[in-house]
Design a protein around this motif. Structure first.
Motif, mmCIF file in Angstrom:
data_model
loop_
_atom_site.group_PDB
_atom_site.id
_atom_site.type_symbol
_atom_site.label_atom_id
_atom_site.label_comp_id
_atom_site.label_asym_id
_atom_site.label_seq_id
_atom_site.Cartn_x
_atom_site.Cartn_y
_atom_site.Cartn_z
ATOM 1 N N ALA A 43 0.919 -1.382 -0.225
ATOM 2 C CA ALA A 43 -0.058 -0.281 -0.121
ATOM 3 C C ALA A 43 0.823 1.172 0.102
ATOM 4 O O ALA A 43 0.618 2.311 -0.510
ATOM 5 C CB ALA A 43 -0.844 -0.086 1.151
ATOM 6 N N ALA A 44 1.979 1.393 0.753
ATOM 7 C CA ALA A 44 2.661 2.639 0.906
ATOM 8 C C ALA A 44 3.474 2.472 -0.342
ATOM 9 O O ALA A 44 3.659 3.933 -0.922
ATOM 10 C CB ALA A 44 3.953 2.201 1.923
ATOM 11 N N LEU A 45 4.041 1.712 -1.027
ATOM 12 C CA LEU A 45 4.476 1.793 -2.348
ATOM 13 C C LEU A 45 3.795 2.165 -3.283
ATOM 14 O O LEU A 45 3.875 3.126 -4.305
ATOM 15 C CB LEU A 45 5.062 0.594 -2.817
ATOM 16 C CG LEU A 45 6.515 0.089 -2.078
ATOM 17 C CD1 LEU A 45 6.891 -1.343 -2.307
ATOM 18 C CD2 LEU A 45 7.628 0.915 -2.279
ATOM 19 N N LEU A 46 2.465 1.658 -3.609
ATOM 20 C CA LEU A 46 1.621 2.233 -4.638
ATOM 21 C C LEU A 46 1.211 3.653 -4.366
ATOM 22 O O LEU A 46 0.567 4.192 -5.520
ATOM 23 C CB LEU A 46 0.233 1.186 -4.690
ATOM 24 C CG LEU A 46 0.891 -0.370 -5.207
ATOM 25 C CD1 LEU A 46 -0.505 -1.089 -4.970
ATOM 26 C CD2 LEU A 46 1.275 -0.044 -6.562
ATOM 27 N N ALA A 47 1.053 3.988 -3.112
ATOM 28 C CA ALA A 47 0.764 5.478 -3.000
ATOM 29 C C ALA A 47 1.913 6.499 -3.570
ATOM 30 O O ALA A 47 1.340 7.649 -3.505
ATOM 31 C CB ALA A 47 0.478 5.615 -1.211
ATOM 32 N N HIS A 48 3.031 5.965 -3.815
ATOM 33 C CA HIS A 48 3.926 6.969 -4.521
ATOM 34 C C HIS A 48 3.654 7.221 -5.908
ATOM 35 O O HIS A 48 3.247 6.230 -6.680
ATOM 36 C CB HIS A 48 5.151 6.084 -4.531
ATOM 37 C CG HIS A 48 6.457 7.373 -4.723
ATOM 38 N ND1 HIS A 48 6.715 7.606 -5.998
ATOM 39 C CD2 HIS A 48 7.364 7.757 -3.858
ATOM 40 C CE1 HIS A 48 7.702 8.510 -5.795
ATOM 41 N NE2 HIS A 48 7.968 8.695 -4.605
ATOM 42 N N PRO A 49 3.574 8.622 -6.098
ATOM 43 C CA PRO A 49 3.166 8.928 -7.546
ATOM 44 C C PRO A 49 3.917 8.409 -8.700
ATOM 45 O O PRO A 49 3.339 8.118 -9.859
ATOM 46 C CB PRO A 49 3.302 10.278 -7.492
ATOM 47 C CG PRO A 49 3.899 10.810 -6.321
ATOM 48 C CD PRO A 49 3.916 9.705 -5.192
ATOM 49 N N SER A 50 5.226 7.939 -8.713
ATOM 50 C CA SER A 50 5.901 7.406 -9.704
ATOM 51 C C SER A 50 5.621 6.068 -9.954
ATOM 52 O O SER A 50 6.349 5.582 -10.872
ATOM 53 C CB SER A 50 7.308 7.725 -9.521
ATOM 54 O OG SER A 50 7.755 8.921 -9.645
ATOM 55 N N VAL A 51 5.124 5.370 -8.988
ATOM 56 C CA VAL A 51 5.092 3.816 -8.998
ATOM 57 C C VAL A 51 3.733 3.408 -9.757
ATOM 58 O O VAL A 51 2.492 3.856 -9.438
ATOM 59 C CB VAL A 51 4.988 3.048 -7.468
ATOM 60 C CG1 VAL A 51 4.708 1.661 -7.539
ATOM 61 C CG2 VAL A 51 6.309 3.389 -6.797
ATOM 62 N N ALA A 52 3.973 2.601 -10.962
ATOM 63 C CA ALA A 52 2.674 2.451 -11.465
ATOM 64 C C ALA A 52 2.015 1.147 -11.070
ATOM 65 O O ALA A 52 0.913 0.818 -10.989
ATOM 66 C CB ALA A 52 3.311 2.031 -13.117
ATOM 67 N N ARG A 53 3.031 0.129 -10.746
ATOM 68 C CA ARG A 53 2.520 -1.204 -10.348
ATOM 69 C C ARG A 53 4.022 -1.794 -9.661
ATOM 70 O O ARG A 53 5.052 -1.356 -9.740
ATOM 71 C CB ARG A 53 2.027 -2.117 -11.228
ATOM 72 C CG ARG A 53 2.819 -2.405 -12.584
ATOM 73 C CD ARG A 53 1.954 -2.754 -13.399
ATOM 74 N NE ARG A 53 2.483 -2.581 -14.860
ATOM 75 C CZ ARG A 53 3.581 -3.601 -15.333
ATOM 76 N NH1 ARG A 53 4.004 -4.537 -14.587
ATOM 77 N NH2 ARG A 53 3.930 -3.195 -16.538
ATOM 78 N N LEU A 54 3.889 -3.018 -8.949
ATOM 79 C CA LEU A 54 4.647 -3.769 -8.481
ATOM 80 C C LEU A 54 4.837 -4.842 -9.254
ATOM 81 O O LEU A 54 4.102 -5.412 -10.069
ATOM 82 C CB LEU A 54 4.324 -4.423 -7.047
ATOM 83 C CG LEU A 54 4.035 -3.167 -6.161
ATOM 84 C CD1 LEU A 54 3.680 -3.750 -4.443
ATOM 85 C CD2 LEU A 54 5.373 -2.156 -5.634
ATOM 86 N N ASP A 55 6.128 -5.496 -9.490
ATOM 87 C CA ASP A 55 6.493 -6.340 -10.366
ATOM 88 C C ASP A 55 6.670 -7.638 -9.795
ATOM 89 O O ASP A 55 7.011 -8.003 -8.703
ATOM 90 C CB ASP A 55 8.016 -6.061 -10.848
ATOM 91 C CG ASP A 55 8.487 -6.886 -11.881
ATOM 92 O OD1 ASP A 55 7.837 -6.971 -13.206
ATOM 93 O OD2 ASP A 55 8.968 -7.989 -11.761
#
Lengths: 150, 85
Positions: B9-21
């Motif tokens: 959740a914390a990573l996806l909240a970052h504007p530059s993160v499109a998705r997790l791999d």
């Protein structure tokens, strides 16, 4: 130091140390990332008709006909990525009328600038192969290629 | 909530993160969390970013985000791809 200037490190000019394998952890940038950045930067230069050539361009055309696959941004771009450096090979098709020597120089400069700024990797070489020249009459029986950048 | 889900959740909240791999994942009862793995010593995350900003800057921010969730452990960040513009 007695200076009162900002102490924030100037990350814009100093390439970041990638794969900085210290207490903070390691950063890995996949080669597809470098491929995409280089491909976008090469296409930005006017006079570049397309990336790819010969086999890879034909393959790219084939892929475009597969629904949902989208354009392969990376056709015509191959890269070798190390921990701190990258080497890039480009296959390009130029527009008829463009000065190829000057065009290649501009492409090389733009690719180096973009890849170094975006990835922090040092670009040690950009090899450019001009595989074909695109003539205006090639567009007659087909739809003009939609260029994303002018 | 498992720590890996908090990280997701914390990573996806970052504007530059499109998705997790999905090159690695955390396996939980009932679901898997792609792009996040943790053990006692290290944290690993794999992200796909939106193009635009310098990657080292974004990675520094992501590392700070991860440390805020997991505490001070080394964070290995893999930038797996860029989203098509």
């Amino acid at each position: 130091m007695a200076q009162t200037t900002s102490t924030k490190p100037d990350t814009a000019n100093v390439p970041a140390r990638l794969a900085d394998d210290t207490a903070q952890g390691k950063t890995t940038i996949a080669s597809s990332v470098v491929q995409k950045v280089a491909g976008i930067a090469a296409r930005e230069i006017s006079g570049v008709h397309a990336l790819g050539g010969g086999v890879s361009r034909a393959f790219g055309a084939l892929r475009e006909r597969i629904p949902g696959a989208g354009t392969s941004t990376t056709s015509g771009v191959s890269v070798e990525v190390g921990e701190k450096q990258a080497a890039i090979d480009l296959d390009i098709v130029v527009e008829y009328g463009a000065g190829i020597v000057d065009l290649a120089r501009a492409v090389r400069r733009n690719v180096i600038t973009a890849v170094e700024r975006i990835t922090g990797l040092e670009v040690i070489e950009v090899n450019i192969a001009v595989n074909d020249i695109h003539l205006p009459e090639d567009d007659e029986d087909q739809e003009p290629a939609q260029s994303r950048v002018e | 909530m498992d720590q890996s889900e908090l990280l997701e959740a914390a990573l996806l909240a970052h504007p530059s993160v499109a998705r997790l791999d999905g090159r690695f994942a955390s396996y939980l009862p009932g679901r898997r969390v792609d792009g996040v793995r943790t053990d006692d010593r290290r944290v690993g995350v794999a992200v796909v970013l939106h193009p635009g900003r310098p990657i080292p800057e974004v990675v520094d921010e992501l590392r700070a985000t991860v440390i805020a969730v997991t505490g001070n452990r080394p964070v290995d960040v893999v930038v797996a791809d860029l989203e098509d513009p």
